[in-house]
Design an enzyme around this catalytic site. Structure first.
Site, mmCIF file in Angstrom:
data_model
loop_
_atom_site.group_PDB
_atom_site.id
_atom_site.type_symbol
_atom_site.label_atom_id
_atom_site.label_comp_id
_atom_site.label_asym_id
_atom_site.label_seq_id
_atom_site.Cartn_x
_atom_site.Cartn_y
_atom_site.Cartn_z
ATOM 1 N N GLU A 156 0.844 -1.188 0.000
ATOM 2 C CA GLU A 156 0.000 0.000 0.000
ATOM 3 C C GLU A 156 0.887 1.248 0.000
ATOM 4 O O GLU A 156 1.956 1.271 0.593
ATOM 5 C CB GLU A 156 -0.889 0.007 1.241
ATOM 6 C CG GLU A 156 -1.799 1.213 1.348
ATOM 7 C CD GLU A 156 -2.613 1.240 2.632
ATOM 8 O OE1 GLU A 156 -3.687 1.851 2.632
ATOM 9 O OE2 GLU A 156 -2.165 0.646 3.643
ATOM 10 N N LYS A 170 -9.540 1.742 -2.618
ATOM 11 C CA LYS A 170 -9.788 1.202 -1.279
ATOM 12 C C LYS A 170 -11.194 1.572 -0.808
ATOM 13 O O LYS A 170 -11.592 2.739 -0.823
ATOM 14 C CB LYS A 170 -8.737 1.778 -0.325
ATOM 15 C CG LYS A 170 -8.751 1.217 1.082
ATOM 16 C CD LYS A 170 -7.605 1.840 1.874
ATOM 17 C CE LYS A 170 -7.499 1.318 3.272
ATOM 18 N NZ LYS A 170 -6.372 1.959 4.007
ATOM 19 N N CYS A 187 -5.190 -3.094 2.740
ATOM 20 C CA CYS A 187 -4.943 -2.850 4.159
ATOM 21 C C CYS A 187 -6.199 -2.967 5.035
ATOM 22 O O CYS A 187 -6.659 -4.066 5.327
ATOM 23 C CB CYS A 187 -4.263 -1.497 4.325
ATOM 24 S SG CYS A 187 -3.405 -1.299 5.920
#
Length: 272
Positions: free
Chosen positions: A41, A113, A155
């Site tokens: 990330e 994300k 994440c």
């Protein structure tokens, strides 16, 4: 049996330097026989000073790190799962965006994300990703990779099982979960969450991670992982520092595990 590489990074505040690290890793991975490289990330920039960072975050088509990576992937003839980079959306907000780049340098898939990291930890750390970033709205899946169908997550997404249930329903063979995990949460949750997601989806999980103390002062946990569909850890790069890890993947394990534990086939809707 494809050979896969993971790049564990300690990204800093200079995108050009971070880009050169990825380009070098692509060349090294290719030389070592890898067909695909995974990066963490925020591969292009880690900077908690948002005013300083905003001068370096540009729209996708202008991003120098993405351009460097696409050129290098084409030059080396290797797939790249660029864990995520910060890109400007054109509406005053950023996206935390993952890319899958094929060996011609073309973008095979994108994913923004979904879940924003807005937390207050007992250590005193406070994070508000949503102050600058807008959440995504669609799944990210790349077809035809050396691992087959590759699902994308980033994440904090790992804490939301519904996303991985859907990727499992889409019969993803592997899932990328690049991260910049904090140290306190990493020590207690990282391995168990990663293994759980692999087991739930009956898929390989590839989790390239940031590690160490970064230029902006934050500290990340490391432990880039590769996990098989049974939940076994095939690679753990630890927290000693950046590096390149390699692992050979037996794709036959996917069918074996799904035959032994056909949870995807047996899944039913939960009564309300």
């Amino acid at each position: 049996m494809p050979r896969i590489a993971l790049l564990q990074m300690c990204s800093g505040i200079d995108p050009d330097a971070n880009g050169r690290t990825i380009v070098d890793a692509l060349a090294r991975a290719k030389a070592d026989g890898a067909e695909m490289l995974f990066t963490p990330e925020m591969s292009n920039l880690i900077d908690r000073d948002r005013r300083r960072a905003s001068a370096r975050v540009v729209e996708e088509g202008d991003d120098p790190v993405l351009a460097m990576c696409r050129d290098a992937a084409a030059r080396e003839g290797i797939w790249l799962a660029l864990g995520s980079i910060a890109v400007a959306r054109g509406d005053g907000r950023f996206a935390n965006r993952a890319f899958v780049i094929d060996p011609t340098g073309a973008i095979a898939a994108r994913y923004d994300k979904l879940h924003m990291f807005d937390v207050d930890l007992s250590t005193g750390e406070s994070w508000r990703e949503s102050n600058a970033y807008a959440p995504g709205e669609v799944l990210g899946i790349a077809e035809g990779t050396p691992l087959g169908r590759l699902g994308l997550a980033i994440c904090y997404d790992i804490r939301f099982p519904a996303l991985f249930e859907e990727l499992g329903r889409k019969r993803c063979d592997a899932i990328a979960i690049p991260a910049a995990f904090t140290v306190p949460t990493g020590r207690d949750h990282w391995h168990v969450l990663q293994r759980a997601r692999a087991i739930e989806a009956s898929a390989f999980v590839f989790s390239a991670a940031q590690v160490g103390r970064h230029e902006d002062g934050r500290e990340t946990y490391g432990h880039s992982l590769v996990i098989d569909p049974w939940g076994q850890v095939l690679l753990d790069m630890g927290e000693a520092g950046p590096g390149l890890g390699l692992v050979d993947i037996d794709l036959g394990r996917i069918a074996e595990v799904r035959a032994q534990l056909p949870s995807l086939a047996n899944r039913r809707a939960i009564p309300k």
